[in-house]
Design a protein around this motif. Structure first.
Motif, PDB file in Angstrom:
ATOM      1  N   LEU A 118       5.199  -0.475  -3.099  1.00 20.08           N
ATOM      2  CA  LEU A 118       4.138   0.200  -2.352  1.00 20.08           C
ATOM      3  C   LEU A 118       4.290   1.712  -2.486  1.00 20.08           C
ATOM      4  O   LEU A 118       5.364   2.258  -2.229  1.00 20.08           O
ATOM      5  N   PHE A 119       3.211   2.360  -2.873  1.00 20.51           N
ATOM      6  CA  PHE A 119       3.203   3.803  -3.066  1.00 20.51           C
ATOM      7  C   PHE A 119       2.402   4.476  -1.950  1.00 20.51           C
ATOM      8  O   PHE A 119       1.333   3.997  -1.563  1.00 20.51           O
ATOM      9  N   LEU A 120       2.946   5.590  -1.451  1.00 24.18           N
ATOM     10  CA  LEU A 120       2.282   6.371  -0.412  1.00 24.18           C
ATOM     11  C   LEU A 120       1.274   7.295  -1.078  1.00 24.18           C
ATOM     12  O   LEU A 120       1.629   8.152  -1.886  1.00 24.18           O
ATOM     13  N   ILE A 121       0.000   7.113  -0.721  1.00 24.13           N
ATOM     14  CA  ILE A 121      -1.104   7.800  -1.391  1.00 24.13           C
ATOM     15  C   ILE A 121      -1.898   8.633  -0.389  1.00 24.13           C
ATOM     16  O   ILE A 121      -2.166   8.186   0.730  1.00 24.13           O
ATOM     17  N   ILE A 122      -2.295   9.830  -0.806  1.00 25.19           N
ATOM     18  CA  ILE A 122      -3.207  10.659  -0.006  1.00 25.19           C
ATOM     19  C   ILE A 122      -4.350  11.132  -0.897  1.00 25.19           C
ATOM     20  O   ILE A 122      -4.286  11.058  -2.125  1.00 25.19           O
ATOM     21  N   SER A 123      -5.391  11.627  -0.273  1.00 24.14           N
ATOM     22  CA  SER A 123      -6.491  12.215  -1.021  1.00 24.14           C
ATOM     23  C   SER A 123      -6.102  13.607  -1.510  1.00 24.14           C
ATOM     24  O   SER A 123      -5.387  14.345  -0.812  1.00 24.14           O
ATOM     25  N   LEU A 167     -10.185   6.851   2.650  1.00 24.60           N
ATOM     26  CA  LEU A 167      -9.250   7.906   2.256  1.00 24.60           C
ATOM     27  C   LEU A 167      -9.987   9.035   1.529  1.00 24.60           C
ATOM     28  O   LEU A 167      -9.790  10.219   1.822  1.00 24.60           O
ATOM     29  N   LEU A 168     -10.853   8.676   0.618  1.00 22.40           N
ATOM     30  CA  LEU A 168     -11.619   9.679  -0.141  1.00 22.40           C
ATOM     31  C   LEU A 168     -12.580  10.442   0.759  1.00 22.40           C
ATOM     32  O   LEU A 168     -12.844  11.628   0.526  1.00 22.40           O
ATOM     33  N   ALA A 169     -13.072   9.776   1.794  1.00 17.98           N
ATOM     34  CA  ALA A 169     -14.003  10.424   2.720  1.00 17.98           C
ATOM     35  C   ALA A 169     -13.286  11.279   3.754  1.00 17.98           C
ATOM     36  O   ALA A 169     -13.948  11.987   4.535  1.00 17.98           O
ATOM     37  N   THR A 188      -4.338  -0.759  -8.595  1.00 17.40           N
ATOM     38  CA  THR A 188      -5.667  -0.473  -8.069  1.00 17.40           C
ATOM     39  C   THR A 188      -5.858   1.021  -7.796  1.00 17.40           C
ATOM     40  O   THR A 188      -6.972   1.532  -7.880  1.00 17.40           O
ATOM     41  N   ALA A 189      -4.774   1.719  -7.483  1.00 12.10           N
ATOM     42  CA  ALA A 189      -4.879   3.153  -7.183  1.00 12.10           C
ATOM     43  C   ALA A 189      -4.798   4.025  -8.419  1.00 12.10           C
ATOM     44  O   ALA A 189      -5.220   5.189  -8.396  1.00 12.10           O
ATOM     45  N   LEU A 190      -4.264   3.492  -9.525  1.00 15.73           N
ATOM     46  CA  LEU A 190      -3.980   4.303 -10.703  1.00 15.73           C
ATOM     47  C   LEU A 190      -5.197   5.056 -11.257  1.00 15.73           C
ATOM     48  O   LEU A 190      -5.079   6.238 -11.607  1.00 15.73           O
ATOM     49  N   PRO A 191      -6.384   4.447 -11.346  1.00 14.08           N
ATOM     50  CA  PRO A 191      -7.535   5.207 -11.846  1.00 14.08           C
ATOM     51  C   PRO A 191      -7.843   6.451 -11.004  1.00 14.08           C
ATOM     52  O   PRO A 191      -8.218   7.499 -11.546  1.00 14.08           O
ATOM     53  N   LYS A 239      -8.039  12.292  -8.011  1.00 20.64           N
ATOM     54  CA  LYS A 239      -8.599  12.108  -6.664  1.00 20.64           C
ATOM     55  C   LYS A 239      -7.522  11.746  -5.643  1.00 20.64           C
ATOM     56  O   LYS A 239      -7.682  12.029  -4.455  1.00 20.64           O
ATOM     57  N   PHE A 240      -6.459  11.100  -6.098  1.00 20.06           N
ATOM     58  CA  PHE A 240      -5.361  10.721  -5.223  1.00 20.06           C
ATOM     59  C   PHE A 240      -4.080  11.426  -5.666  1.00 20.06           C
ATOM     60  O   PHE A 240      -3.895  11.707  -6.855  1.00 20.06           O
ATOM     61  N   ILE A 241      -3.195  11.669  -4.697  1.00 24.03           N
ATOM     62  CA  ILE A 241      -1.865  12.207  -4.959  1.00 24.03           C
ATOM     63  C   ILE A 241      -0.838  11.203  -4.445  1.00 24.03           C
ATOM     64  O   ILE A 241      -0.991  10.656  -3.346  1.00 24.03           O
ATOM     65  N   VAL A 242       0.198  10.964  -5.239  1.00 23.83           N
ATOM     66  CA  VAL A 242       1.280  10.050  -4.837  1.00 23.83           C
ATOM     67  C   VAL A 242       2.394  10.868  -4.189  1.00 23.83           C
ATOM     68  O   VAL A 242       2.929  11.784  -4.806  1.00 23.83           O
ATOM     69  N   LEU A 243       2.750  10.504  -2.958  1.00 26.61           N
ATOM     70  CA  LEU A 243       3.791  11.243  -2.235  1.00 26.61           C
ATOM     71  C   LEU A 243       5.151  10.553  -2.265  1.00 26.61           C
ATOM     72  O   LEU A 243       6.155  11.185  -1.959  1.00 26.61           O
TER      73      LEU A 243
END
Length: 324
Positions: free
Chosen positions: A127-132, A195-197, A209-212, A218-222
């Motif tokens: 599981l990767f922590l993702i932010i916009s 998240l994008l909104a 699923t998050a890679l694109p 659009k996303f940053i991996v923390l």
């Protein structure tokens, strides 16, 4: 002495049920189609990885292994189905992580843990922590500081109450000493939309699923919620490396059987799982699905499930979490 038809039938029945006949049947396994029950619908990493393994089992064992999708009730429908199936070696469960949290979240279940036995562990989904990329913070320390500055803390999206992303988020809130609200959605797609909104601060998710979104900026991996860095995205620090030692969680899959399944058959499938997972081509295909091969024997898998159950039961009770 006259031998009657009834006597002959009785003798035949006795011979078929005798230990030598049962042993021969077990040795011949599989002699017909084998059902592998997936607790999720088609298309996800559970389903895709199971179909890949089923095809490999069929080639090796010269028998058809079919995948049956039995989604619903947070994997409990599939668990119940296999728990009450005949222990003849022709129905197995491709069990997922919610198996270890079901009782703590939902109370009494329609099956008991003693109704199923582990066969082999197969894979994990880190599981990767993702932010916009548009979030008002860009690093994990900045995110925690932002959460502490807000009266209501941070908001996390998850694909359901009691899911591994939800529970990992709860661990992060506790380790960081920040308030947090987990908002469940139906799957990753809805979480990403929020998240994008900018309506949620972060999410924990599997990589494919998050890679694109990551690749498009659009996303940053923390970070990644694994004990060690993931080979899927090795440049990402673990959350433990960033000062949160208790935040370790992942999706996981493995095989279980009805508890009455003969040991000889369990051992055969265990050996087949371990052999398949050692194949480089299988490893590469699983990696492409965002999965890490994590083979384990029945004993190792059983211990792993016990550890997961103990760990998450404590968190669920401490946090007062309830399943939906």
């Amino acid at each position: 002495m006259t031998i009657t038809r009834r006597t002959l039938l009785g003798a035949l029945a006795a011979s078929l049920s005798s230990p030598p006949f049962c042993a021969r049947a077990e040795e011949a396994w599989p002699s017909r189609l084998v059902r592998l029950i997936s607790p999720y619908g088609p298309g996800g990493s559970n389903d895709i990885s199971l179909r890949l393994l089923a095809e490999e089992f069929g080639r090796s064992l010269h028998q058809q292994f079919i995948v049956e999708n039995k989604p619903g009730a947070g994997t409990r429908m599939a668990n119940d189905m296999v728990a009450h199936a005949p222990g003849d070696g022709y129905t197995f469960l491709y069990v997922a992580a919610p198996y270890a949290t079901a009782e703590a979240l939902f109370g009494k279940l329609t099956y008991e843990r003693k109704d199923l036995q582990p066969v082999a562990m197969a894979v994990i989904a880190p599981l990767f922590l993702i932010i916009s990329a548009d979030a008002p913070f860009k690093t994990l320390p900045e995110m925690i500081a932002y959460g502490k500055s807000k009266p209501d803390g941070l908001t996390f999206a998850s694909p359901g109450a009691g899911s591994q992303p939800h529970l990992a988020g709860e661990l992060l809130f506790r380790d960081a000493g920040v308030k947090g609200l987990n908002i469940p959605f139906r799957g990753d797609a809805a979480s990403y939309t929020e998240l994008l909104a900018g309506r949620v601060d972060a999410t924990l998710t599997a990589l494919p699923t998050a890679l694109p979104y990551i690749q498009s900026g659009k996303f940053i991996v923390l970070g990644v919620a694994s004990p060690a860095r993931s080979a899927l995205y090795p440049q990402t620090l673990t959350l433990r490396e960033q000062g949160f030692p208790n935040v370790a969680a992942a999706g996981w899959y493995g095989f279980m059987a009805p508890s009455t399944t003969p040991r000889m058959i369990v051992d055969k499938l265990q050996a087949e799982v371990l052999r398949a997972l050692a194949e480089p081509a299988i490893k590469d295909k699983l990696t492409a699905q965002g999965l890490e091969v994590r083979p384990g024997t029945a004993a190792e898998f059983g211990q792993f499930i016990d550890n997961e159950t103990q760990k998450w039961t404590k968190l669920i009770r401490d946090a007062g979490l309830k399943g939906e």
